[in-house]
Each structure stands twice: as C-alpha cells, then as structure tokens.
Write a protein that holds these residues in place. Structure first.
Motif, PDB file in Angstrom:
ATOM      1  N   ARG A   1     -22.241  -7.866  40.547  1.00 29.66           N
ATOM      2  CA  ARG A   1     -23.910  -8.734  39.860  1.00 29.66           C
ATOM      3  C   ARG A   1     -24.748  -8.037  40.901  1.00 29.66           C
TER       4      ARG A   1
ATOM      5  N   ALA B   1      -6.406  -9.433  42.957  1.00 28.57           N
ATOM      6  CA  ALA B   1      -7.008 -10.841  43.618  1.00 28.57           C
ATOM      7  C   ALA B   1      -8.729 -10.199  44.442  1.00 28.57           C
TER       8      ALA B   1
ATOM      9  N   GLN C   1     -13.959 -19.520  38.288  1.00 33.20           N
ATOM     10  CA  GLN C   1     -13.851 -18.143  38.378  1.00 33.20           C
ATOM     11  C   GLN C   1     -15.812 -18.291  39.546  1.00 33.20           C
TER      12      GLN C   1
ATOM     13  N   ARG D   1     -14.072 -11.184  34.347  1.00 35.00           N
ATOM     14  CA  ARG D   1     -14.769 -10.848  35.404  1.00 35.00           C
ATOM     15  C   ARG D   1     -16.580 -10.942  34.724  1.00 35.00           C
ATOM     16  N   ALA D   2     -16.484 -11.959  34.601  1.00 35.93           N
ATOM     17  CA  ALA D   2     -18.128 -12.598  33.804  1.00 35.93           C
ATOM     18  C   ALA D   2     -18.965 -12.589  34.993  1.00 35.93           C
ATOM     19  N   LEU D   3     -19.917 -11.821  33.974  1.00 36.78           N
ATOM     20  CA  LEU D   3     -20.465 -11.352  35.449  1.00 36.78           C
ATOM     21  C   LEU D   3     -21.636 -12.624  35.924  1.00 36.78           C
ATOM     22  N   VAL D   4     -21.684 -14.381  34.656  1.00 39.24           N
ATOM     23  CA  VAL D   4     -22.035 -15.346  35.332  1.00 39.24           C
ATOM     24  C   VAL D   4     -20.807 -15.774  35.434  1.00 39.24           C
ATOM     25  N   PRO D   5     -20.380 -16.574  36.364  1.00 33.72           N
ATOM     26  CA  PRO D   5     -19.317 -17.109  36.334  1.00 33.72           C
ATOM     27  C   PRO D   5     -19.552 -17.838  36.417  1.00 33.72           C
TER      28      PRO D   5
ATOM     29  N   ILE E   1     -16.955  -7.730  41.250  1.00 36.09           N
ATOM     30  CA  ILE E   1     -17.473  -8.432  40.243  1.00 36.09           C
ATOM     31  C   ILE E   1     -18.566  -8.666  41.314  1.00 36.09           C
ATOM     32  N   LEU E   2     -18.785  -8.964  42.533  1.00 40.90           N
ATOM     33  CA  LEU E   2     -19.477  -9.295  43.498  1.00 40.90           C
ATOM     34  C   LEU E   2     -20.670  -8.239  43.513  1.00 40.90           C
TER      35      LEU E   2
ATOM     36  N   THR F   1     -10.609 -15.160  37.672  1.00 38.43           N
ATOM     37  CA  THR F   1     -11.127 -13.725  37.104  1.00 38.43           C
ATOM     38  C   THR F   1     -10.910 -12.627  36.702  1.00 38.43           C
ATOM     39  N   ALA F   2     -10.315 -12.721  35.482  1.00 40.67           N
ATOM     40  CA  ALA F   2      -9.437 -11.868  34.512  1.00 40.67           C
ATOM     41  C   ALA F   2     -10.730 -11.346  34.054  1.00 40.67           C
TER      42      ALA F   2
ATOM     43  N   TYR G   1     -13.932 -15.839  48.337  1.00 43.11           N
ATOM     44  CA  TYR G   1     -13.963 -14.639  48.798  1.00 43.11           C
ATOM     45  C   TYR G   1     -14.848 -14.453  49.582  1.00 43.11           C
TER      46      TYR G   1
ATOM     47  N   ALA H   1     -12.906 -19.144  43.132  1.00 46.98           N
ATOM     48  CA  ALA H   1     -12.747 -17.594  43.524  1.00 46.98           C
ATOM     49  C   ALA H   1     -13.395 -17.286  44.349  1.00 46.98           C
ATOM     50  N   GLU H   2     -14.859 -16.990  43.519  1.00 47.89           N
ATOM     51  CA  GLU H   2     -15.364 -16.129  44.517  1.00 47.89           C
ATOM     52  C   GLU H   2     -16.285 -16.243  45.928  1.00 47.89           C
TER      53      GLU H   2
ATOM     54  N   MET I   1      -7.312 -17.095  41.763  1.00 50.78           N
ATOM     55  CA  MET I   1      -8.100 -15.243  42.404  1.00 50.78           C
ATOM     56  C   MET I   1      -7.509 -14.489  41.011  1.00 50.78           C
ATOM     57  N   ILE I   2      -6.151 -14.781  40.461  1.00 50.71           N
ATOM     58  CA  ILE I   2      -6.259 -13.448  39.301  1.00 50.71           C
ATOM     59  C   ILE I   2      -6.532 -14.177  38.415  1.00 50.71           C
TER      60      ILE I   2
ATOM     61  N   ARG J   1     -10.444  -6.972  42.816  1.00 56.09           N
ATOM     62  CA  ARG J   1     -11.904  -7.322  41.850  1.00 56.09           C
ATOM     63  C   ARG J   1     -12.817  -7.953  41.702  1.00 56.09           C
ATOM     64  N   VAL J   2     -12.174  -9.177  42.340  1.00 52.28           N
ATOM     65  CA  VAL J   2     -13.022 -10.247  42.519  1.00 52.28           C
ATOM     66  C   VAL J   2     -14.496  -9.652  43.576  1.00 52.28           C
TER      67      VAL J   2
ATOM     68  N   MET K   1      -3.053 -10.639  46.589  1.00 50.49           N
ATOM     69  CA  MET K   1      -4.088 -10.587  46.818  1.00 50.49           C
ATOM     70  C   MET K   1      -5.521  -9.123  47.509  1.00 50.49           C
TER      71      MET K   1
END
Lengths: 250, 181
Positions: B62, B51, A60, A52-56, B58-59, A49-50, A67, A63-64, A45-46, B54-55, B47
């Motif tokens: 995007r 975490a 990542q 923070r790529a637009l295209v994971p 990111i979402l 995702t470090a 979520y 992780a997404e 999770m950390i 951050r996620v 978390m």
C-alpha cells in the motif's frame, strides 16, 4: 455459589489426559479459553488478511492497526534493532489482550488471572532479555547494572540497587497483570452478587439494587479499559526490558 | 495450600474459599504450563511465519502504491505546469509579435504619408511658382498695355484740345511720369 467471588477462577478439568510424574495433565477450561483466544487471533490476523486488499475491510483494518500499533510501540522504545523481537512482542500483546477481553464476557474464564500463566510469560521475557543480552553484548551486558557518570563511592550501592531491580522485574511484571485481572473480576463479582442478593428482598431490594447494578456497569467499562491497559503495560515493559538487552549501556 | 482436586465442582462455602484459592492451586500448574507452551508456541509460529509477513507485505504494497501514485501525480502536475508556462510564453510572444507588426506597419504608413505629402508639396510649390511667374508676366504685359493705352488716350485728348497731335515720345515720357506718382 453465586456469593463466592473466587469460584470464577476455578480450574475445571473438562477431560483428563493422564498423569505425568504425579501431575495430572488435563484439558481444562483454561485450555479451552486459550484455544478460543488462539482461534480469534488467527481469524483476525490470518483470516481477515487473506484477501490482501489494497483498501482494507474492517477486520483487515483492525489487523493492520494492531500490527502498526505494536510496531510503533516497539520501535519507539527499543529502536529499529528491537524489531527482530517484533513477532514475540506482537504475539505476547495479542495473546494477553485477547485473553483479558474474553475474561470480561460473563461466564467466561480469564486465563491471565492465574499467576502461573503471567509468571511463565514474564519469565519468557526475562530469559529472552538475559540470553539475548549476553549473546549480543557478552560481558558488556553487565554495564546494565553499572550506570555511567556515578561517583565511585556510591557506585556499589547503585549497582546493588540495579541488580535488585533487575531481578525483581519478572515478579512485578507478572504480578501486575495477574493482580489486576484477579482484583477486577472479584470486584465485578462482588457487586454483581449484591444485585442478586438485594433483588431477592422484594421491591425495596430492587430499588436498592439499582446502585450496585449501575456500579457494575461502570466497573465493566473500567475493566474493559484495564484489560487493554494491562496488556499494553505488559507489552511496553517487555519492549523496555528488551531495549536493555540490546543497548545495555544506559 | 489447596487440597481439593481441580475436578471438584468448586467449594461453595465461603469458609472453604480460604484454604482454596484457585490461582495458587499447584496441582493445576502442570496442565496450565503445558497448554500455555503449546498454544503460545503455535501462536508465535503462526504470527511470525504467516500473519506478520503478510500484514507487513500488505502495508508495504500500500505504501509503495501510495508513493507511486503521489509521484505520478507530482509528475503530471509538473507537466501541466510546464504546459501552462509554455502556453503563457507563446501567448506573450504572439502578443509581442503582433505589437511589433503593428508598430512596423504604422511606421511604414507614416513614412509613406510623409513622402506623399512632401511630393505633393513640391508639386504644389512648382505650380505656385509657375502661377506666380505667369501672374508677374500678365502684370507686366498689362502694365505695358496700360502705358500704351494712356499714351494713346493722352494723344487723343491733347489732339482734341489743341488740334494738333503731340510727338509720341513726349507723350510717352509724360505718361511714364504720371504712372510713377
């Protein structure tokens, strides 16, 4: 040792940290695997995702997906208001599913196969529901036990049943996870022992061992499903219980 | 329930397992609860503080990017649609103008041709009338000549036949009578 299917659940002290009130506090194999799960979840999770790529990347994306999976589950059963419990529900799911998955790997220890762990987790949910329910709704929280639209002459009975079912929630919530993990691992161990026992009998035994071996393989796949499913069941029940504390009137 | 300490390497005999069921071994509970609380709280903090925000960001980033791109694409599409419409309109306008111009030129040419034709006709009519007039004059003259020639010839014939020239008026009357028949 190989024949004892209970042995795998043994808590072993790796080193003792001392005694508090007559209870030994130790760094055990259970602790070790909790920390391993902690490390895996943190890395996923950390660590993943470090950037923070637009295209994971793959990790990542996992992780997404975790979520969004938990967010969708929580939102669909507890509504948008339930999202304030998202960190709790997410941590519960990730912790349980990781511990369950680690348990599938041979020679590991399944932390969730100990009832004290699952009871603690389900009590956490139970107490969160009660405390938040009263804090948010005050005495209206009791509406949870009094369904509307019930004829008055059976209302006491229904209320009694509702109270009983509410109080038994932490029991079923915790025992379900514990028993599934325990039973699955015992079954795997028993079939595994059959393979080694038959294998010790020579050629005939080897042929006879094919059946339990294939069953072990199939059971491992089933256990993989159960490991995920029980974590999910625990999570979705948590969501449903939290929904009760947010919206007590049925 | 359980009498052996968790430090024991495990009871091997199946008979020993009856009285020793690790998940119910109370002496291990304190350690498990303590470590569970520590690990779970640490994981929860990590978390909820690091975490998940951050996620989530990111979402959200995007989503914003995708929506922005979609909006830009939609705008570009609208622009190109407008350009196509303008082009089509210009084309049809030009076509209509060309048609009108062609019609006008044709009409003008037809009118000019008609005018020319009329002028020419009038001119021709005048000439025809003139020619007819001159023909009539010539004819009249010729007819007059014929009368005098016939009178002379009749005088000469009569003179040869009878030896004397008749009177001019008599001959002319006779010729005019003959010409009438």
């Amino acid at each position: 040792m190989a024949a004892d299917p209970i042995h795998q659940f043994e808590i072993k002290n790796l080193f003792s940290l001392g005694h508090v009130g007559g209870q030994e506090i130790a760094f055990t194999n259970s602790t070790l695997f909790m920390l391993i799960a902690f490390a895996i979840i943190t890395a996923l999770m950390i660590g993943a995702t470090a950037s923070r790529a637009l295209v994971p990347g793959r990790m990542q994306a996992v992780a997404e997906m975790s979520y969004e999976f938990i967010a969708t589950t929580l939102r669909s059963s507890a509504g948008t208001e339930g999202m304030k419990f998202f960190p709790l529900v997410f941590t519960l799911f990730m912790f349980i599913v990781t511990l369950n998955m680690i348990g599938i790997v041979p020679y590991t220890f399944t932390v969730t196969s100990h009832i004290i762990i699952t009871v603690m987790l389900s009590m956490l949910v139970f107490l969160t529901v009660i405390v938040y329910g009263f804090w948010k709704n005050g005495l209206r929280f009791f509406k949870l036990f009094v369904p509307s639209g019930i004829p008055i002459y059976i209302l006491p009975l229904v209320t009694l049943i509702e109270v009983m079912s509410f109080l038994s929630r932490p029991i079923s919530h915790s025992v379900r996870l514990f028993a599934n993990m325990l039973a699955g691992h015992i079954t795997l161990k028993v079939f595994g022992s059959f393979v080694t026992m038959l294998g010790g009998l020579g050629l005939v035994g080897w042929i006879g061992a094919v059946l339990p071996l294939s069953l072990t393989v199939a059971l491992t796949a089933l256990e993989l499903l159960v490991a995920f499913l029980q974590a999910y069941v625990f999570t979705i029940l948590t969501c449903i219980y939290l929904n009760d504390s947010i919206h007590p009137g049925h | 329930m359980a009498t052996s300490t968790p430090t024991s390497t495990g009871t091997v005999a199946p008979s020993g397992a009856k009285g020793h069921f690790p998940p119910f071994a109370k002496e291990t509970f304190a350690s498990q609860i303590l470590w569970l609380v520590i690990v779970f709280v640490a994981l929860y903090l990590l978390m909820s503080r690091v975490a998940l925000p951050r996620v989530g960001s990111i979402l959200a980033a995007r989503k914003a990017r995708i929506e922005g791109d979609l909006a830009a694409a939609e705008k570009l599409k609208a622009d190109s649609d407008a350009a196509i419409a303008a082009y089509e309109k210009a084309l049809s306008d030009a076509r209509a103008r060309a048609q009108a111009l062609a019609n006008e030129v044709q009409a003008k040419q037809a009118a000019a041709a008609e005018e020319n034709r009329k002028a020419l006709e009038a001119q021709l009519n005048v000439r025809i009338a003139e020619a007819e007039k001159s023909i009539a004059a010539t004819r009249t003259a010729a007819m007059a000549n014929v009368t005098s020639i016939a009178a002379e010839a009749a005088t000469a014939i009569v003179e040869r036949l009878i030896g004397t020239a008749p009177a001019g008026a008599t001959v002319e009357a006779a010729v005019a009578e003959a010409l009438k028949r």
